[in-house]
Design a protein around this motif. Structure first.
Motif, PDB file in Angstrom:
ATOM      1  N   TYR A 206     -44.276 -45.699 -34.710  1.00 43.79           N
ATOM      2  CA  TYR A 206     -44.551 -45.738 -36.147  1.00 43.79           C
ATOM      3  C   TYR A 206     -45.755 -44.864 -36.506  1.00 43.79           C
ATOM      4  CZ  TYR A 206     -48.442 -48.966 -35.349  1.00 43.79           C
ATOM      5  OH  TYR A 206     -49.617 -49.534 -34.944  1.00 43.79           O
ATOM      6  N   MET A 207     -46.747 -44.775 -35.631  1.00 41.99           N
ATOM      7  CA  MET A 207     -47.903 -43.920 -35.878  1.00 41.99           C
ATOM      8  C   MET A 207     -47.496 -42.442 -35.821  1.00 41.99           C
ATOM      9  SD  MET A 207     -50.949 -43.583 -36.672  1.00 41.99           S
ATOM     10  CE  MET A 207     -52.152 -44.807 -36.260  1.00 41.99           C
ATOM     11  N   ARG A 208     -46.646 -42.119 -34.880  1.00 38.93           N
ATOM     12  CA  ARG A 208     -46.141 -40.745 -34.760  1.00 38.93           C
ATOM     13  C   ARG A 208     -45.348 -40.363 -36.009  1.00 38.93           C
ATOM     14  NH1 ARG A 208     -43.760 -41.380 -29.901  1.00 38.93           N
ATOM     15  NH2 ARG A 208     -45.759 -41.080 -28.854  1.00 38.93           N
ATOM     16  N   TYR A 209     -44.518 -41.290 -36.499  1.00 36.51           N
ATOM     17  CA  TYR A 209     -43.742 -41.036 -37.714  1.00 36.51           C
ATOM     18  C   TYR A 209     -44.652 -40.910 -38.934  1.00 36.51           C
ATOM     19  CZ  TYR A 209     -39.628 -42.356 -34.973  1.00 36.51           C
ATOM     20  OH  TYR A 209     -38.646 -42.427 -34.025  1.00 36.51           O
ATOM     21  N   ALA A 210     -45.669 -41.734 -39.015  1.00 39.54           N
ATOM     22  CA  ALA A 210     -46.603 -41.677 -40.145  1.00 39.54           C
ATOM     23  C   ALA A 210     -47.373 -40.352 -40.152  1.00 39.54           C
ATOM     24  CB  ALA A 210     -47.570 -42.855 -40.097  1.00 39.54           C
ATOM     25  N   LEU A 211     -47.850 -39.933 -38.993  1.00 38.07           N
ATOM     26  CA  LEU A 211     -48.570 -38.667 -38.927  1.00 38.07           C
ATOM     27  C   LEU A 211     -47.649 -37.475 -39.218  1.00 38.07           C
ATOM     28  CD1 LEU A 211     -50.893 -39.282 -35.845  1.00 38.07           C
ATOM     29  CD2 LEU A 211     -51.538 -39.216 -38.252  1.00 38.07           C
ATOM     30  N   SER A 212     -46.422 -37.543 -38.725  1.00 41.31           N
ATOM     31  CA  SER A 212     -45.464 -36.477 -39.027  1.00 41.31           C
ATOM     32  C   SER A 212     -45.169 -36.421 -40.521  1.00 41.31           C
ATOM     33  CB  SER A 212     -44.157 -36.698 -38.271  1.00 41.31           C
ATOM     34  OG  SER A 212     -44.359 -36.622 -36.891  1.00 41.31           O
ATOM     35  N   SER A 213     -45.017 -37.580 -41.130  1.00 44.90           N
ATOM     36  CA  SER A 213     -44.787 -37.622 -42.573  1.00 44.90           C
ATOM     37  C   SER A 213     -45.977 -37.049 -43.333  1.00 44.90           C
ATOM     38  CB  SER A 213     -44.531 -39.063 -43.033  1.00 44.90           C
ATOM     39  OG  SER A 213     -43.389 -39.578 -42.412  1.00 44.90           O
ATOM     40  N   GLY A 214     -47.181 -37.325 -42.852  1.00 39.67           N
ATOM     41  CA  GLY A 214     -48.380 -36.768 -43.475  1.00 39.67           C
ATOM     42  C   GLY A 214     -48.403 -35.244 -43.396  1.00 39.67           C
ATOM     43  N   VAL A 215     -48.013 -34.708 -42.250  1.00 36.14           N
ATOM     44  CA  VAL A 215     -47.960 -33.245 -42.097  1.00 36.14           C
ATOM     45  C   VAL A 215     -46.929 -32.654 -43.054  1.00 36.14           C
ATOM     46  CG1 VAL A 215     -47.293 -31.385 -40.521  1.00 36.14           C
ATOM     47  CG2 VAL A 215     -48.809 -33.197 -39.738  1.00 36.14           C
TER      48      VAL A 215
ATOM     49  N   ARG B 279     -47.552 -14.402 -49.994  1.00 42.38           N
ATOM     50  CA  ARG B 279     -48.711 -15.253 -49.736  1.00 42.38           C
ATOM     51  C   ARG B 279     -48.301 -16.725 -49.610  1.00 42.38           C
ATOM     52  NH1 ARG B 279     -52.829 -16.726 -54.333  1.00 42.38           N
ATOM     53  NH2 ARG B 279     -50.988 -17.953 -54.825  1.00 42.38           N
ATOM     54  N   GLY B 280     -47.429 -17.171 -50.510  1.00 40.10           N
ATOM     55  CA  GLY B 280     -46.975 -18.549 -50.454  1.00 40.10           C
ATOM     56  C   GLY B 280     -46.198 -18.855 -49.195  1.00 40.10           C
ATOM     57  N   LEU B 281     -45.315 -17.940 -48.813  1.00 39.24           N
ATOM     58  CA  LEU B 281     -44.543 -18.126 -47.591  1.00 39.24           C
ATOM     59  C   LEU B 281     -45.452 -18.201 -46.373  1.00 39.24           C
ATOM     60  CD1 LEU B 281     -41.700 -18.268 -46.338  1.00 39.24           C
ATOM     61  CD2 LEU B 281     -41.791 -15.779 -46.141  1.00 39.24           C
ATOM     62  N   CYS B 282     -46.432 -17.319 -46.304  1.00 38.22           N
ATOM     63  CA  CYS B 282     -47.367 -17.329 -45.167  1.00 38.22           C
ATOM     64  C   CYS B 282     -48.207 -18.603 -45.144  1.00 38.22           C
ATOM     65  CB  CYS B 282     -48.274 -16.108 -45.218  1.00 38.22           C
ATOM     66  SG  CYS B 282     -47.422 -14.574 -44.869  1.00 38.22           S
ATOM     67  N   CYS B 283     -48.661 -19.052 -46.296  1.00 39.13           N
ATOM     68  CA  CYS B 283     -49.456 -20.290 -46.348  1.00 39.13           C
ATOM     69  C   CYS B 283     -48.632 -21.494 -45.895  1.00 39.13           C
ATOM     70  CB  CYS B 283     -49.977 -20.530 -47.765  1.00 39.13           C
ATOM     71  SG  CYS B 283     -51.326 -19.469 -48.246  1.00 39.13           S
ATOM     72  N   VAL B 284     -47.402 -21.570 -46.370  1.00 37.10           N
ATOM     73  CA  VAL B 284     -46.553 -22.703 -46.004  1.00 37.10           C
ATOM     74  C   VAL B 284     -46.240 -22.682 -44.513  1.00 37.10           C
ATOM     75  CG1 VAL B 284     -44.240 -23.670 -46.284  1.00 37.10           C
ATOM     76  CG2 VAL B 284     -45.563 -23.029 -48.282  1.00 37.10           C
ATOM     77  N   LEU B 285     -45.852 -21.533 -43.991  1.00 37.34           N
ATOM     78  CA  LEU B 285     -45.519 -21.460 -42.569  1.00 37.34           C
ATOM     79  C   LEU B 285     -46.725 -21.725 -41.684  1.00 37.34           C
ATOM     80  CD1 LEU B 285     -43.055 -18.437 -42.426  1.00 37.34           C
ATOM     81  CD2 LEU B 285     -42.525 -20.873 -42.234  1.00 37.34           C
ATOM     82  N   SER B 286     -47.860 -21.134 -42.027  1.00 38.46           N
ATOM     83  CA  SER B 286     -49.046 -21.371 -41.191  1.00 38.46           C
ATOM     84  C   SER B 286     -49.528 -22.812 -41.317  1.00 38.46           C
ATOM     85  CB  SER B 286     -50.162 -20.392 -41.547  1.00 38.46           C
ATOM     86  OG  SER B 286     -50.596 -20.592 -42.871  1.00 38.46           O
ATOM     87  N   GLY B 287     -49.460 -23.387 -42.495  1.00 41.33           N
ATOM     88  CA  GLY B 287     -49.854 -24.790 -42.655  1.00 41.33           C
ATOM     89  C   GLY B 287     -48.930 -25.738 -41.912  1.00 41.33           C
ATOM     90  N   LEU B 288     -47.637 -25.494 -42.026  1.00 42.22           N
ATOM     91  CA  LEU B 288     -46.669 -26.362 -41.347  1.00 42.22           C
ATOM     92  C   LEU B 288     -46.770 -26.212 -39.829  1.00 42.22           C
ATOM     93  CD1 LEU B 288     -44.368 -28.364 -41.815  1.00 42.22           C
ATOM     94  CD2 LEU B 288     -42.799 -26.434 -41.816  1.00 42.22           C
ATOM     95  N   LEU B 289     -46.816 -24.983 -39.352  1.00 50.93           N
ATOM     96  CA  LEU B 289     -46.920 -24.776 -37.900  1.00 50.93           C
ATOM     97  C   LEU B 289     -48.250 -25.271 -37.352  1.00 50.93           C
ATOM     98  CD1 LEU B 289     -45.263 -21.269 -37.533  1.00 50.93           C
ATOM     99  CD2 LEU B 289     -44.303 -23.488 -36.923  1.00 50.93           C
ATOM    100  N   GLY B 290     -49.332 -25.025 -38.091  1.00 53.20           N
ATOM    101  CA  GLY B 290     -50.641 -25.517 -37.653  1.00 53.20           C
ATOM    102  C   GLY B 290     -50.700 -27.034 -37.626  1.00 53.20           C
ATOM    103  N   GLY B 291     -50.142 -27.669 -38.648  1.00 56.33           N
ATOM    104  CA  GLY B 291     -50.126 -29.132 -38.686  1.00 56.33           C
ATOM    105  C   GLY B 291     -49.293 -29.730 -37.572  1.00 56.33           C
ATOM    106  N   LEU B 292     -48.129 -29.145 -37.330  1.00 49.15           N
ATOM    107  CA  LEU B 292     -47.278 -29.652 -36.250  1.00 49.15           C
ATOM    108  C   LEU B 292     -47.890 -29.396 -34.876  1.00 49.15           C
ATOM    109  CD1 LEU B 292     -43.735 -28.742 -37.609  1.00 49.15           C
ATOM    110  CD2 LEU B 292     -44.807 -30.998 -37.496  1.00 49.15           C
TER     111      LEU B 292
END
Length: 140
Positions: A55-64, A27-40
């Motif tokens: 800098y905005m692109r870097y800030a948003l990437s850091s947020g993800v 469950r944790g692996l699926c949540c992390v992968l789906s959250g990371l892929l969905g955010g990206l």
């Protein structure tokens, strides 16, 4: 005082713990992968639609990545690090297997705790009932 039925109960609890930890891991692996892929994916869509500075692109990437780290901690690492004692496992197993009701936790407490006011016959009967219920139970 450990009775002769206690090892059977303990082995089923350990099987349940292994199954629970495996499910938490998946469950944790699926949540992390789906959250990371969905955010990206969302970030790349926003980047495609909106003209941004670097800098905005870097800030948003850091947020993800920060959100992915928080999800990793909350849904994967923290539940796996948590130590479950036999009483918690028994309560969780009773929720999953309705036929056990509150018999498993009672039998576990009777097997572990030695009180002078309780009948030995009652202890063995309670544990025997739970062992009979657990015999046909398969954890996979």
């Amino acid at each position: 005082m450990a009775s002769e039925f206690y090892p059977v109960i303990r082995s089923k609890l350990l099987e349940f713990r292994a199954r629970f930890r495996r499910l938490v891991f998946v469950r944790g692996l699926c949540c992390v992968l789906s959250g990371l892929l969905g955010g990206l994916l969302l970030l790349s869509l926003i980047d495609y639609l909106v003209i941004m500075e670097d800098y905005m692109r870097y800030a948003l990437s850091s947020g993800v990545y920060l959100i992915a780290f928080v999800v990793t901690w909350a849904m994967w690492v923290r539940p796996l690090v948590r130590v479950l004692d036999e009483r918690e496992l028994a309560a969780m197993m009773e929720k999953e297997v309705p036929s056990l009701k509150s018999k498993l936790l009672s039998a576990l407490e009777l097997a572990v705790e030695d009180r002078e006011h309780e009948s030995e016959v009652f202890r063995k009967q309670a544990q025997l009932t739970v062992v009979e219920n657990l015999q046909g139970l398969v954890m996979n």
